[in-house]
Motif scaffolding. Structure first.
Motif, short mmCIF file in Angstrom:
data_model
loop_
_atom_site.label_atom_id
_atom_site.label_comp_id
_atom_site.label_asym_id
_atom_site.label_seq_id
_atom_site.Cartn_x
_atom_site.Cartn_y
_atom_site.Cartn_z
N ARG A 156 -22.95 42.32 92.93
CA ARG A 156 -23.89 43.02 94.01
C ARG A 156 -24.08 44.35 93.88
N THR A 157 -25.17 44.75 94.56
CA THR A 157 -25.35 46.17 94.58
C THR A 157 -25.35 46.78 96.14
N PRO A 158 -24.32 47.30 96.61
CA PRO A 158 -23.27 47.69 95.96
C PRO A 158 -22.27 46.52 95.73
N PRO A 159 -21.29 46.60 95.08
CA PRO A 159 -20.26 45.41 95.08
C PRO A 159 -19.75 45.06 96.36
N TRP A 160 -19.39 43.87 96.51
CA TRP A 160 -19.05 43.54 97.89
C TRP A 160 -17.62 42.38 97.65
N LEU A 161 -16.43 43.05 97.86
CA LEU A 161 -15.36 42.35 97.71
C LEU A 161 -14.66 41.93 99.05
N LEU A 162 -13.88 40.79 99.02
CA LEU A 162 -13.07 40.45 100.02
C LEU A 162 -11.78 41.43 100.56
N GLN A 163 -11.73 41.62 101.76
CA GLN A 163 -10.55 42.52 102.46
C GLN A 163 -9.92 41.93 103.48
N PRO A 164 -8.73 42.45 103.79
CA PRO A 164 -7.85 41.83 104.77
C PRO A 164 -8.47 41.58 106.01
N GLY A 165 -8.34 40.25 106.30
CA GLY A 165 -8.93 39.88 107.66
C GLY A 165 -10.35 38.99 107.46
N ASP A 166 -10.80 38.98 106.09
CA ASP A 166 -11.90 38.23 105.83
C ASP A 166 -11.41 36.85 105.69
N THR A 167 -12.51 35.87 106.10
CA THR A 167 -12.32 34.70 105.88
C THR A 167 -13.27 33.93 104.77
N VAL A 168 -13.00 33.35 103.82
CA VAL A 168 -13.82 32.67 102.86
C VAL A 168 -13.85 31.20 102.88
N GLU A 169 -14.98 30.53 102.98
CA GLU A 169 -15.09 29.13 102.94
C GLU A 169 -15.81 28.49 101.64
N VAL A 170 -15.28 27.55 100.99
CA VAL A 170 -16.07 27.08 99.87
C VAL A 170 -16.31 25.67 100.38
N GLU A 171 -17.59 25.00 100.39
CA GLU A 171 -17.78 23.86 100.79
C GLU A 171 -18.67 23.14 99.62
N VAL A 172 -18.06 21.89 99.28
CA VAL A 172 -18.65 21.19 98.22
C VAL A 172 -19.07 19.82 98.64
N GLU A 173 -20.18 19.00 98.63
CA GLU A 173 -20.69 18.01 99.09
C GLU A 173 -19.85 16.96 98.58
N ARG A 174 -19.59 15.93 99.66
CA ARG A 174 -18.62 14.78 99.32
C ARG A 174 -17.16 15.25 99.42
#
Length: 281
Positions: free
Chosen positions: A247-265
């Motif tokens: 991305r412009t600018p790059p976006w990286l995960l920082q302490p405190g961030d929550t990331v979710e991965v959701e896959v159908e089924r």
């Protein structure tokens, strides 16, 4: 059915997770489960349920399992990165994770000290249930007993130090896995399951598994022509476009961030990013 690993009394067992996620029912000890994964998955859990709060949830993965990962497996992801000017190779780019890097839903993942953050890569993980030697793509796909969500959290600076990606792909606890769902309940990834990644609630990846360049059956078949795949081995199938470093600018995960991965089924896999001081926690 959703399958997890649990540790109690010093040993690891494989268990079925209750629908509300508060209890587990043991199916078999870890090695016994992978000796006949298809049989255990076909049977109904019959043991006494245990509260999840009374056990440690761990990946249901053999210590000696191979974790093979496909890089650049969605065309739009290839186009967004540093490989956009190159022709699509006839064979997949493969790299390895060690099982020590794997963790589970709800884990806290630390940012290594030389990184500006971690990058997200929401994926589907496939699990091999029977030996594969010189297998056809059809035989290889039939050997897959289950799938789970996976986040291939990546230390980009370390990844780009050399032409080999292993360093950036094996940070402590950087490979969270969701529960395994039997392949019979998931179906064929070529039919197109939706794969989404969210950071602090904002959708950053949104793709479908029928966009994969290299299919699960083809890739496992290719691997099996060089080394024997064994029950319990894993294949990470690659990530859609939308990663942070491109991305412009790059976006990286920082302490405190929550990331979710959701896959159908397959459900939702949640991970919290923490600082480097938690690496030894």
């Amino acid at each position: 059915m959703r399958i997890v690993g649990i540790r109690r009394d010093g040993g690891v067992e494989v268990a079925a997770l209750s629908e509300d996620g508060t209890a587990v029912t043991v199916l078999a000890p870890l090695e016994e489960f992978w000796a006949d994964a298809a049989g255990h998955l076909a049977a109904q859990p019959s043991g006494e349920p245990l509260p999840v709060a009374d056990v440690e949830v761990v990946p249901p993965v053999l210590p000696g399992a191979r974790v093979v990962c496909i890089g650049l497996n969605y065309l739009k992801h290839v186009a967004e990165g540093s490989f956009r000017e190159e022709d699509l190779p006839p064979y997949p780019t493969l790299f390895a994770r060690w099982t020590a890097s794997l963790t589970v839903d709800g884990a806290e993942v630390p940012v290594p000290p030389d990184e500006d953050g971690l990058d997200w890569e929401g994926e589907v993980m496939a699990y091999v249930g029977s030996p594969l030697v010189d297998a056809t793509p059809e035989e290889a796909l039939a050997a897959v007993v289950g799938y789970s969500t996976f986040n291939d959290l990546t230390a980009r600076r370390a990844q780009k130090l050399t032409s080999q990606w292993i360093l950036g792909k094996n940070g402590d606890r950087s490979g969270p896995l969701g529960p395994i769902v039997p392949a019979a309940e998931v179906g064929d990834l070529r039919d197109g399951l939706r794969v989404q990644t969210r950071v602090n609630g904002e959708t950053v990846q949104d793709g479908r598994t029928d966009e994969m360049v290299y299919t699960v059956g083809d890739t496992l078949s290719l691997i099996s022509r060089t080394f024997t795949l064994r029950p319990g081995d894993l294949l990470a199938t690659g990530t859609p476009s939308g990663v942070g470093y491109a991305r412009t600018p790059p976006w990286l995960l920082q302490p405190g961030d929550t990331v979710e991965v959701e896959v159908e089924r397959l459900g939702v896999l949640r991970t919290t990013v923490v600082g480097n001081e938690y690496r030894k926690a």
